[in-house]
Structures are given as C-alpha cells and as structure tokens.
Scaffold this active site. Structure first.
Site, PDB file in Angstrom:
ATOM      1  N   GLU A 199      -3.000  -0.302   8.354  1.00  0.00           N
ATOM      2  CA  GLU A 199      -1.803   0.080   9.126  1.00  0.00           C
ATOM      3  C   GLU A 199      -1.916  -0.489  10.533  1.00  0.00           C
ATOM      4  O   GLU A 199      -2.982  -0.457  11.137  1.00  0.00           O
ATOM      5  CB  GLU A 199      -1.652   1.609   9.285  1.00  0.00           C
ATOM      6  N   TYR A 228      -3.529   1.609  16.048  1.00  0.00           N
ATOM      7  CA  TYR A 228      -2.275   1.676  16.809  1.00  0.00           C
ATOM      8  C   TYR A 228      -2.467   1.476  18.307  1.00  0.00           C
ATOM      9  O   TYR A 228      -1.768   0.675  18.921  1.00  0.00           O
ATOM     10  CB  TYR A 228      -1.568   3.022  16.559  1.00  0.00           C
ATOM     11  N   ASN A 251      -6.784   1.639  10.183  1.00  0.00           N
ATOM     12  CA  ASN A 251      -5.455   1.851  10.758  1.00  0.00           C
ATOM     13  C   ASN A 251      -5.616   1.812  12.267  1.00  0.00           C
ATOM     14  O   ASN A 251      -6.387   2.605  12.835  1.00  0.00           O
ATOM     15  CB  ASN A 251      -4.899   3.221  10.367  1.00  0.00           C
ATOM     16  N   HIS A 268      -2.684  10.900   0.877  1.00  0.00           N
ATOM     17  CA  HIS A 268      -2.111  10.678   2.206  1.00  0.00           C
ATOM     18  C   HIS A 268      -1.481  12.012   2.657  1.00  0.00           C
ATOM     19  O   HIS A 268      -0.267  12.121   2.802  1.00  0.00           O
ATOM     20  CB  HIS A 268      -1.096   9.524   2.171  1.00  0.00           C
ATOM     21  N   GLU A 279      -6.902   8.252   6.530  1.00  0.00           N
ATOM     22  CA  GLU A 279      -7.148   8.887   7.839  1.00  0.00           C
ATOM     23  C   GLU A 279      -7.637  10.327   7.726  1.00  0.00           C
ATOM     24  O   GLU A 279      -6.981  11.269   8.173  1.00  0.00           O
ATOM     25  CB  GLU A 279      -5.885   8.837   8.701  1.00  0.00           C
ATOM     26  N   ARG A 339       0.858  -1.186   0.000  1.00  0.00           N
ATOM     27  CA  ARG A 339       0.000   0.000   0.000  1.00  0.00           C
ATOM     28  C   ARG A 339       0.891   1.231   0.000  1.00  0.00           C
ATOM     29  O   ARG A 339       1.675   1.439   0.915  1.00  0.00           O
ATOM     30  CB  ARG A 339      -0.904  -0.013   1.230  1.00  0.00           C
TER      31      ARG A 339
HETATM   32  C1  FCB Z   1      -0.794   7.139  10.877  1.00  0.00           C
HETATM   33  C2  FCB Z   1      -0.456   7.680   9.515  1.00  0.00           C
HETATM   34  C3  FCB Z   1       0.870   7.219   8.963  1.00  0.00           C
HETATM   35  C4  FCB Z   1       1.924   7.110  10.028  1.00  0.00           C
HETATM   36  C5  FCB Z   1       1.428   6.343  11.220  1.00  0.00           C
HETATM   37  C6  FCB Z   1       2.427   6.163  12.315  1.00  0.00           C
HETATM   38  O1  FCB Z   1      -1.647   8.001  11.531  1.00  0.00           O
HETATM   39  O2  FCB Z   1      -1.453   7.304   8.596  1.00  0.00           O
HETATM   40  O3  FCB Z   1       1.233   8.090   7.922  1.00  0.00           O
HETATM   41  O4  FCB Z   1       2.407   8.356  10.353  1.00  0.00           O
HETATM   42  O5  FCB Z   1       0.291   6.988  11.748  1.00  0.00           O
END
Ligand code: FCB
Length: 466
Positions: free
Chosen positions: A355, A298, A296, A128, A173, A84
């Site tokens: 992500e 985290y 995405n 992006h 995002e 991607r």
């Molecule tokens: C996300 C973004 C990506 C990267 C990661 C750590 O929010 O999409 O570009 O910075 O965080």
C-alpha cells in the site's frame, strides 16, 4: 508543469517488477447482509454513536460484491498486473468457525476467475480487520484460541482457492488494528487496555505463524508474506522523554510484529511487557519462514510522551514547516526511501509495497468534462515512486508496488468522506470515474487507459499530463 511519467523509464525497475492496486473486503464489498454473510466487529463499531464520520457503515460501500467484474475491467484498463484484496472471514464463515457459507466462497471464486481471465494476479489477504462478531463474543483476539480459529479459516481458504491463488498475505497491518482497537480506542473492538493489547499482539503473531504453516502445507507453490505498516517514527521534539516515547511507539507500530515473525524476538521494550503472555515454544511457532515483506507506507510518524495514555506515548505534531494533507498526514516522500532501506537491512527479504497512497477530504467530484483532477495525489504518488527508484538504486530489494486504493472506499473512522482512490466513486450512483492519478499510473505502467479519451466526457486529452 509537472514532469511526465517518462521520468521513470522501465530500466528504473528490476525485471518482472509487479504493479498493482489494493483494496480490502470491508472497505469495498458492501453487500453486508447478502447471501449469508455474518456480522463483523466493524459492523458493530460503525453502529457505535459518533465513532465513524457521518455515521457511515460498510453496508453498501462500493458494492464491489456485485460490481467486481466492472472493477476488474477498470484494473485492466489501468494496466495492473496484480490485485491485492482481502477475504472477508464473516462472509465465508458467518460465525467465524463451523458452518461454511458456500455462497461467500463462490463470490471469491468468481472474483479470482475474473482476475485470472484478465491476466491479473490475485493477491489474497486473509485478514484485513473484519473479525467475525461471533468470535469477538468469545473474546476475539484476546482469547488464545483465536490462533486456532484463524488456522482453521486459513485451511478453508487454502483448500478452496489455493489451486488458483499463489500469493498470500496472512494479515494486514497487525500493529494498526491492534493499537487502534486495543489501546487508542479508535477502531473495532474499541478496547483501551494494556494487558488486552499485549495479549492480542501475541495471539495475532501466533495466528500468523499458524497461517504460514497452513498455506505452506496446502498451497503448492505458495508465495507467503505478511503486510506491515512501516513508517519512520520520529520524536516530535528533542526532549529525552519524547525520544523514549518515540522508541516505544516505534516498537508498537513498526517493529513488534515483523521482529517477532522474521527475527524470532520481540524488540526490547515490548519483550519486557509481553513476557507474561509468552509460553515455551511460542517464538518458534511465530517465526516461520516467509517469502516476502509486505510494506504499507504513507507518511512518517511523529511521537510524543502522553502520560495519561495506555502506553504513555502517542502521536505528536509534525514540524510546523512540514507540509500535510488535509487529513493531517505529513508529506515527506523521502521517508519512503528511508523505510525501504531500513526494512531491507533489518529483515533481508524481498519487499512488496502493498500500500502507498494519498487521502483527502476534498470531494474530488468529476468536473463538467468528467475529469477528476487530483493533482496532489498524483504528485505524491510520483514523488513516492521517485523515492522508491532512489531506494532501488541504493540497494533496497523492492519487487512490486500496489497503490492504495483502486477505489474511493470506506476509510474506517473517516467513513466515505476521506478518499484514497485513483478511481472516483460516486456513492449515490456507484459510478466509477478514473481520476487523473489513474491515467498517470496507467501511463507509467503501460495500461490502455493512458491513451483513451475520458470515459465520462468522451473528450480526448493528452495522456499522463497534469
Ligand atoms: C491503511 C489500511 C488501509 C487503508 C489505508 C489508508 O492503514 O491498511 O485499509 O485504510 O491505511
């Protein structure tokens, strides 16, 4: 001793499950002035004093623009089935609209062809975060015409690449670049204004809808989605004003875009605020059929009331006993399971995890043997994949997973000092060295890197172990 990747037998994943890695144009390409590329709003933001750690810029980044073939070869070693990447709007349309930069289009032709030769499926994201500065000068996303500018750009990309690229994401995002750029003041174009923020939320949603229509019309067999940041949002404490602040933050961060795009309505608090900007017919233009939900993920968010802030809410502290990374992100892998089940139930679309990763300010330089022992990243990825397996068993419809990121790269306000790559980049020499997490990932997904002696040192080691 940590468990081995065989914790996850192939039978843990549905047939055809796709494994990939992600990057984005501004973060890896560099070559900022090469071959006619125009400036983006992030080039401008990087030049504002004190906004990016160490004064870093995207001018060189990982030089992926020139080193893409080496990077595709690395992906092949790791064994990924998909890559991607994003297309840089100012590289193909230096002024955002009008004159096309053929040399910029040629770069993506070369990248796509190289990926296909390597048996890696290209997943192209149209946006992006790197809006052409020339469009910002016309008001950028605050200008309702931006949806039309974006649609024209989508037509160009669909016509040029749609014969070979079937997987398309309209945006990456929406919530993060709009919140950071228009409310929190942490990203380009560095505006802090509630009215402007509301406009850009609505206009980027309109652009998404227009983009879906373009791709559907022009790309035979297109598989289209959008990429959303999706993190459980929790109140930092039980006070009623904190709970309300977290509900609002949840709408701004998680729900505002996918609810509008997939359910055809804004969530309640946002709906009330955005109403002055919504014209008759807009929601039908935004809510166009998509094929998948890009997630995405985290870490969970902790929110609190913040009376002086644009929205009266902001980030609160995670519980004291919750571990965090050295960049302050909470470590609670179970939040991933929660997010996957929530998205499955709410949006009823196949999910691709577009992500997931681990960032650190640690230097992570290769040791004397050329080994980059990134144990924390490896452990976190393994824990997250474990939570994804648990979510699959509990009914989440997950079809693929992309690690963020293939390479250490320009981490926005964190510059090059924050590393997310499974491949180390020495930014002085541009040398790439797969980290232990890359070997582990290769062992999990069947890539040849898992069985190879270390590229730098030439010393063989058991594979997939930490
Ligand atoms: C996300 C973004 C990506 C990267 C990661 C750590 O929010 O999409 O570009 O910075 O965080």
């Amino acid at each position: 001793m940590s468990p081995l990747p065989s914790d996850f037998p192939a039978s843990d994943f549905p047939d055809g499950f796709l494994w990939g890695t992600s990057t984005s144009a501004f973060q890896v390409e560099g070559a900022a002035a090469a071959d006619g590329r125009g400036p983006s709003i992030w080039d401008s933001f990087c030049r504002l004093k004190g906004r990016v750690d160490n004064g870093d810029t995207g001018d060189v980044a990982c030089d992926h623009y020139h080193r893409y073939a080496e990077d595709v070869a690395l992906m092949r070693e790791i064994g990924v089935g998909a890559y991607r990447f994003s297309i840089s709007w100012p590289r193909v349309l230096p002024r955002g609209r009008g004159v096309v930069n053929e040399a910029g289009l040629d770069f993506y032709d070369r990248l796509i062809d190289r990926l296909l030769e390597a048996g890696i499926e290209p997943w192209a994201c149209l946006y992006h975060w790197d809006l052409p500065q020339a469009l910002q000068d016309l008001g950028g996303w605050s200008n309702r015409d931006s949806a039309g500018w974006y649609a024209d750009y989508a037509v160009l990309c669909a016509r040029r690449f749609g014969d070979r690229v079937k997987r398309w994401a309209t945006f990456n995002e929406f919530s993060v670049f709009t919140l950071f750029g228009y409310a929190l003041g942490w990203g380009a174009p560095s505006v802090s204004d509630r009215g402007e923020h509301l406009k850009v939320i609505h206009h980027t949603n309109l652009a998404h809808g227009a983009g879906v229509d373009v791709l559907r019309d022009l790309v035979p067999g297109a598989s289209i989605g959008a990429v959303h940041s999706f993190q459980p949002c929790r109140p930092a404490d039980p006070a009623p004003e904190t709970v309300e602040a977290a509900a609002l933050f949840d709408e701004l961060w998680n729900l505002g875009f996918p609810d509008a795009q997939i359910l055809g309505r804004y969530p309640p608090r946002l709906a009330r605020a955005i109403e002055p900007y919504v014209k008759a017919g807009d929601m039908a233009r935004i809510c166009r059929p998509v094929d998948w939900f890009g997630m995405n993920h985290y870490a969970p968010l902790f929110a609190q009331a913040e009376p002086g802030a644009v929205w009266g809410c902001g980030f609160g502290a995670p519980p004291e006993d919750m571990p965090r990374t050295d960049i302050g992100w909470p470590l609670q892998p179970a939040a991933f399971h929660e997010a996957l089940l929530h998205a499955t139930a709410r949006y009823r679309l196949p999910i691709y995890v577009t992500e997931n990763g681990y960032g650190t300010k640690a230097a992570e330089a290769p040791d004397a043997q050329g080994i980059v022992m990134d144990r924390e990243r490896l452990d976190y990825l393994r824990a997250c994949i474990g939570e994804m397996v648990r979510a699959l068993k509990d009914g989440a419809d997950v079809r693929g997973y992309f690690v963020w990121s293939l390479l250490d790269n320009f981490e926005w306000g964190g510059g090059y000092g924050t590393r997310f790559g499974i491949v180390h980049v020495d930014f002085e020499t541009q040398k790439r060295t797969p980290k232990e997490s890359a070997r582990w990932y290769a062992a999990l997904i069947g890539g040849p890197l898992a069985g190879q002696p270390n590229a730098t040192s030439g010393t063989g080691r058991p594979t997939g172990r930490t």
